[in-house]
Design an enzyme around this catalytic site. Structure first.
Site, PDB file in Angstrom:
ATOM      1  N   CYS A   1      59.112 -39.423   3.301  1.00  0.00           N
ATOM      2  CA  CYS A   1      60.486 -39.813   3.273  1.00  0.00           C
ATOM      3  C   CYS A   1      61.318 -38.909   3.113  1.00  0.00           C
ATOM      4  O   CYS A   1      61.026 -38.389   1.858  1.00  0.00           O
ATOM      5  CB  CYS A   1      61.037 -41.100   2.376  1.00  0.00           C
ATOM      6  N   ASN A   2      62.008 -37.979   3.826  1.00  0.00           N
ATOM      7  CA  ASN A   2      62.769 -36.740   3.212  1.00  0.00           C
ATOM      8  C   ASN A   2      63.722 -37.109   2.050  1.00  0.00           C
ATOM      9  O   ASN A   2      63.771 -36.449   1.020  1.00  0.00           O
ATOM     10  CB  ASN A   2      63.483 -36.052   4.267  1.00  0.00           C
TER      11      ASN A   2
ATOM     12  N   TYR B   1      67.726 -45.495   3.008  1.00  0.00           N
ATOM     13  CA  TYR B   1      67.752 -44.479   1.839  1.00  0.00           C
ATOM     14  C   TYR B   1      68.700 -43.573   2.056  1.00  0.00           C
ATOM     15  O   TYR B   1      69.376 -42.973   0.976  1.00  0.00           O
ATOM     16  CB  TYR B   1      66.468 -44.049   1.467  1.00  0.00           C
TER      17      TYR B   1
ATOM     18  N   ASP C   1      57.725 -45.153   2.898  1.00  0.00           N
ATOM     19  CA  ASP C   1      59.163 -44.837   3.683  1.00  0.00           C
ATOM     20  C   ASP C   1      60.114 -45.760   3.438  1.00  0.00           C
ATOM     21  O   ASP C   1      59.672 -46.935   2.945  1.00  0.00           O
ATOM     22  CB  ASP C   1      58.927 -44.398   4.906  1.00  0.00           C
TER      23      ASP C   1
ATOM     24  N   CYS D   1      64.055 -36.010   9.359  1.00  0.00           N
ATOM     25  CA  CYS D   1      63.809 -37.490   9.087  1.00  0.00           C
ATOM     26  C   CYS D   1      62.739 -38.003   9.729  1.00  0.00           C
ATOM     27  O   CYS D   1      62.711 -37.484  11.042  1.00  0.00           O
ATOM     28  CB  CYS D   1      65.323 -38.212   9.388  1.00  0.00           C
TER      29      CYS D   1
END
Length: 290
Positions: free
Chosen positions: A77-78, A45, A13, A203
């Protein structure tokens, strides 16, 4: 193949939020080894462009393959999933790969008012991937989408601070104040007609402020997160590939071997590992991933 089964699963992530996914993976896959990488030196991010996030995703995937010989990868991590999952699949077709997306499909199954809230980073919620997902469900519910700028980063910072004492007002902490701002901007929550009765945590960081979100949205609102579904999908992929680790003698009695790596300050990862996973500080270390 038996040796391949004992190789670790890679999880990464942009920071410590993906530890929520790792927690679910460890519970669902008790005999597996894990290598978790928090790219904290390059976080968040969610507030960077797709090209930057894509480049980091490729660099980390290559690092985990070359240095840790991972047998599968979970992109916890979306934002990284939205920006780069298709390219990673194309580049590494033999690697079992699991990504994340906001769980708005599962939310459809539980909403009764037909109004579903979705919170996430701006990078996730403005991505073409999310737009396509939302478009595929047009007319099935009303989705109230709220980017939460700065919340993931605030959650990262909060792990180095003492936990608030019981009774502390939600707005008294940085994370609580941000939660209040964004939940307040979405409209009414509840189970009455026209209210948002389901909230998608888009998230991985947000499950760690579920208490604050619950205090703001109310006890009747259902929260939907992705840790457990991701763990189930990872198990399915490993079984299909014949890579699921099996208990073997005394090894079955040992705790799963988990290494936690970060490109940023190790103290933050150590604090998060101890608070959220109950793991010792000595399983954490700093690494460089150019």
């Amino acid at each position: 193949m038996s040796e391949a089964r004992q190789l670790p699963i890679g999880v990464f992530d942009s920071g410590v939020g993906g530890l929520s996914v790792l927690r679910a993976l460890r519970a669902a896959l008790p005999h597996e080894r894990f290598v978790y990488l928090a790219d904290s030196a390059h976080a968040p991010y969610g507030e960077r462009g797709d090209a930057y996030v894509g480049a980091r995703t490729h660099a980390i995937t290559q690092y985990l393959l070359e240095q840790h010989h991972i047998k599968a990868l979970v992109v916890a991590c979306n934002t990284a999933t939205a920006a780069a999952i298709h390219e990673v699949r194309s580049r590494y077709p033999a690697l079992p790969l699991v990504g994340l997306e906001p769980a708005i499909k599962p939310a459809l199954a539980v909403t009764r008012t037909g109004r579903v809230g979705v919170i996430g980073t701006r990078g996730t919620l403005t991505s073409a991937k999310f737009d396509k997902l939302l478009g595929s469900l047009a007319g099935q519910a009303e989705f109230v989408v709220q980017p939460c700028d700065g919340l993931a980063h605030a959650i990262e910072r909060s792990v180095a601070q003492p936990e608030p004492s019981p009774g502390t007002p939600v707005g008294a902490t940085e994370t609580g104040a941000l939660c209040a701002r964004y939940i307040g901007a979405m409209g009414d929550f509840g189970t009455a007609p026209g209210q948002i009765d389901t909230l998608v945590l888009g998230c991985t960081h947000y499950i760690f402020v579920a208490h604050e979100l619950r205090a703001l949205a109310g006890p009747e609102v259902q929260f939907i997160e992705t840790g457990e579904p991701v763990a189930r999908q990872t198990r399915r992929l490993l079984e299909t590939a014949g890579l699921l680790a099996a208990p073997n003698g005394d090894q079955a009695k040992e705790a799963p071997h988990t290494r936690l790596l970060t490109t940023g300050p190790v103290a933050m990862l150590q604090a998060a590992a101890q608070r959220w996973l109950g793991l010792p500080a000595d399983c954490c270390e700093t690494v460089s991933v150019p």
